[in-house]
Design a protein around this motif. Structure first.
Motif, short mmCIF file in Angstrom:
data_model
loop_
_atom_site.label_atom_id
_atom_site.label_comp_id
_atom_site.label_asym_id
_atom_site.label_seq_id
_atom_site.Cartn_x
_atom_site.Cartn_y
_atom_site.Cartn_z
N UNK A 42 0.81 -1.22 0.00
CA UNK A 42 0.00 0.00 0.00
C UNK A 42 0.85 1.27 0.00
N UNK A 43 2.11 1.17 0.43
CA UNK A 43 2.98 2.35 0.44
C UNK A 43 3.18 2.91 -0.96
N UNK A 44 3.15 2.06 -1.96
CA UNK A 44 3.40 2.53 -3.33
C UNK A 44 2.35 3.54 -3.77
N UNK A 78 6.29 -2.01 16.87
CA UNK A 78 5.51 -1.01 17.59
C UNK A 78 6.07 0.38 17.32
N UNK A 79 5.18 1.34 17.15
CA UNK A 79 5.58 2.75 17.07
C UNK A 79 5.05 3.46 18.31
N UNK A 80 5.96 4.22 18.97
CA UNK A 80 5.58 4.99 20.16
C UNK A 80 5.91 6.45 19.91
N UNK A 81 4.91 7.27 19.70
CA UNK A 81 5.15 8.70 19.47
C UNK A 81 3.82 9.43 19.43
N UNK A 82 3.91 10.72 19.63
CA UNK A 82 2.77 11.60 19.36
C UNK A 82 2.70 11.83 17.86
N UNK A 137 8.25 6.38 10.10
CA UNK A 137 8.40 5.03 10.66
C UNK A 137 7.29 4.12 10.15
N UNK A 138 6.08 4.61 10.11
CA UNK A 138 4.93 3.82 9.65
C UNK A 138 5.17 3.32 8.22
N UNK A 194 7.29 -0.70 4.12
CA UNK A 194 8.20 -0.90 2.99
C UNK A 194 9.06 -2.15 3.19
N UNK A 195 9.46 -2.38 4.43
CA UNK A 195 10.31 -3.53 4.74
C UNK A 195 9.53 -4.84 4.86
N UNK A 196 8.21 -4.74 4.74
CA UNK A 196 7.38 -5.95 4.85
C UNK A 196 6.91 -6.24 6.25
N UNK A 197 7.04 -5.27 7.14
CA UNK A 197 6.62 -5.47 8.53
C UNK A 197 5.15 -5.18 8.74
N UNK A 198 4.71 -5.41 9.96
CA UNK A 198 3.33 -5.14 10.37
C UNK A 198 3.37 -4.08 11.47
N UNK A 199 2.70 -2.97 11.26
CA UNK A 199 2.73 -1.86 12.20
C UNK A 199 1.76 -2.10 13.36
N UNK A 200 2.25 -1.89 14.57
CA UNK A 200 1.40 -1.85 15.76
C UNK A 200 1.56 -0.44 16.34
N UNK A 201 0.63 0.43 16.02
CA UNK A 201 0.71 1.83 16.46
C UNK A 201 0.11 1.96 17.85
N UNK A 202 0.68 2.86 18.63
CA UNK A 202 0.19 3.06 20.01
C UNK A 202 -0.04 4.54 20.28
N UNK A 203 -0.79 4.80 21.33
CA UNK A 203 -1.05 6.18 21.72
C UNK A 203 -0.08 6.58 22.84
N UNK A 204 0.37 7.82 22.87
CA UNK A 204 1.38 8.24 23.83
C UNK A 204 1.03 8.02 25.29
#
Length: 538
Positions: free
Chosen positions: A37-39, A92-96, A104-105, A110-120
């Motif tokens: 989907x990044x493309x 996991x991404x940790x940021x506001x 990072x997302x 792009x690297x083929x990973x799976x994002x787990x986003x978190x809230x600050x």
């Protein structure tokens, strides 16, 4: 060449028979089987000569699509070359809400990973549960939030790498990125490769892991925004929801980038900062919660918001009074919508042209909905029942077939909301399934009581829950924030109760009123009624 992958997430998808029926039925919803989907969201802007177009603004910085593209590529290189990353790993991404979060997302995908986003606001306890449930191996963390991240102890978590979300200095990730190429060959994911895992904000027990494919990310960009917003490359999006919340991810990243527009990110989006961004940076589309619109209405006269053309509300139901007050103050109609982490984004909403005040709206393109009883039978128009939805995206819990069976019935997503549908097909919110108060045989929706109370001149905010009662089963209990907190008293409680009985059905009046300085809320502005319920004693 065969790639080694970490298949944990795909191996824990629910069986196909337990998943919601998903269908497209329109060329706009057809995507190729080979898909990252990044493309579409990022790389194509570079290939088609739009690299110098602005992608992200903040109060302090501006990133073009090229800036974002190059940093995302460098992050992908770091993951693979320095951090023993394997495609399919959960990161996991940790940021506001800041530009490095977005880089990072994209870099992870792009690297083929799976994002787990978190809230600050999440702390060690919540983060530890997420790491264990999703077997998260990597974390990319703003250095300002690293204490809670470093406190997580898990055999799954191998690498924690900090970055500087302020953009003013360098942390470990930026150092590793420094000598990396600014181009990267995206991992060849498939349309049905998992892209993100979103944890639901469950109130008890183990949180549920919702999962979504790469194609799901693009599918929602063809649904709600095309139906309600009609975005153009000239639009500037902003809002308050964190990017760790799918409402924020869609409204502040996916939708603007899909249409070649830009986003204005605010790390701590107070009402004043939202209005300042709209005023000074000519924002055109704003996503926020009903509670925020209530405060914005009181301040908007001090700002020039003439650039704003679309206002979107979700997260919880939009009270009619909030809609009317905002419209009176600005001439803008708030577009209400309901979505869920399980379905990814908004699936019932409206446009300015087909909007009916007080109604949530109609199913957006790509979805259909109906009202069903406890047995799953569709009820006649005008009757209350459970909201059932299906369409281009659907629930895919990773952690429990039992929870999957609760959310998906006969191919339909059962959202947990009580709605009714009128003869013209409009859907009207009644209550959350667990916010229905049954008192002396009467069914009383908490939102109905709240919508009356909020019209009282002295009430700033309120939340209504059921109080266990031996005689009536439940009592209506209202937690109220007064504009003038000094007025809180037994006498004023009786005054509010008498007023309520005069303006609404008396059986719905709050027999118990408790005053608070502030209501407990999530980071997205949603009232945490479960915290109020845990304070109630029989």
């Amino acid at each position: 060449m065969k790639h080694y992958e970490d298949n944990f997430a795909h191996d824990h998808l629910p069986p196909a028979l337990l998943q919601a029926e998903c269908f497209t039925g329109h060329p706009d919803f057809e995507f190729p089987k080979d898909l990252n989907c990044v493309e579409k969201l990022l790389d194509d802007h570079i290939k088609e000569g739009r690299g110098n177009t602005i992608a992200i603004r903040t109060f302090d910085t501006v990133w073009t699509y090229k800036d974002l593209y190059e940093k995302a590529n460098q992050i992908a290189h770091v993951l693979i070359e320095n951090l023993n990353f394997v495609p399919g790993n959960r990161v996991m991404i940790r940021a506001a809400n800041n530009p490095m979060y977005v880089a990072c997302w994209f870099g992870i995908l792009k690297a083929g990973g799976i994002v787990v986003a978190t809230m600050p606001l999440l702390r060690e306890k919540e983060l530890s549960i997420m790491v264990e449930c999703a077997e998260i191996s990597h974390a990319l963390c703003d250095f300002r939030l690293e204490d809670a991240m470093n406190a997580v102890k898990s055999p799954f978590l191998k690498h924690i790498v900090t970055f500087d979300g302020t953009g003013e200095g360098f942390s470990k990730l930026e150092t590793l990125m420094g000598n990396k190429p600014k181009t990267f060959t995206n991992y060849p994911t498939k349309a049905d490769s998992l892209s993100i895992i979103g944890f639901t904000s469950g109130t008890t027990g183990k949180p549920k892991m919702t999962s979504h494919y790469h194609k799901d990310i693009l599918l929602i960009c063809e649904a709600f925004p095309k139906y309600s917003l009609q975005p153009t490359p000239d639009d500037i999006f902003t809002g308050s929801p964190p990017l760790g919340f799918t409402f924020g991810l869609g409204g502040l990243v996916l939708f603007p980038f899909y249409y070649g527009a830009s986003t204005f990110l605010i790390e701590k989006p107070s009402p004043d900062l939202l209005l300042e961004a709209i005023d000074k940076h000519k924002v055109t589309i704003c996503f926020t919660a009903p509670t925020a619109y209530r405060v914005l209405t009181t301040k908007v006269a001090d700002y020039d918001i003439s650039s704003l053309r679309k206002c979107i509300s979700a997260g919880e139901t939009l009270p009619l009074k909030v809609w009317e007050d905002w419209y009176e103050a600005t001439g803008l109609k708030i577009i209400d919508g309901i979505g869920s982490t399980e379905i990814l984004h908004i699936f019932i909403s409206s446009t300015e042209d087909n909007m009916r005040k007080g109604a949530t709206g109609l199913p957006v393109r790509g979805y259909e909905a109906k009202i069903v009883d406890k047995e799953g039978n569709e009820v006649e128009n005008g009757k209350e029942g459970r909201l059932a939805v299906r369409g281009i995206t659907g629930c895919k819990y990773l952690n429990s077939e039992e929870k999957q069976k609760e959310y998906v019935e006969n191919g339909w997503n059962i959202t947990g909301d009580i709605f009714r549908k009128d003869d013209d097909g409009y859907f009207w919110f009644v209550a959350r399934g667990d916010d229905m108060i049954i008192s002396s045989g009467y069914n009383i929706a908490a939102i109905e009581v709240e919508s009356v109370l909020i019209t009282h001149d002295e009430i700033a905010e309120c939340a209504v829950v059921g109080l266990p009662d031996e005689n009536r089963g439940m009592l209506v209990c209202a937690y109220i924030v007064l504009k003038n907190k000094d007025k809180a008293s037994e006498a004023f409680t009786k005054e509010i109760q008498d007023w309520f009985k005069a303006v609404a059905a008396p059986y719905k009046y709050p027999r118990e009123i408790r005053y608070m300085d502030a209501l407990p809320k999530t980071e997205t502005g949603k009232i945490q009624r479960f915290k109020l319920k845990t304070t109630l004693q029989p």
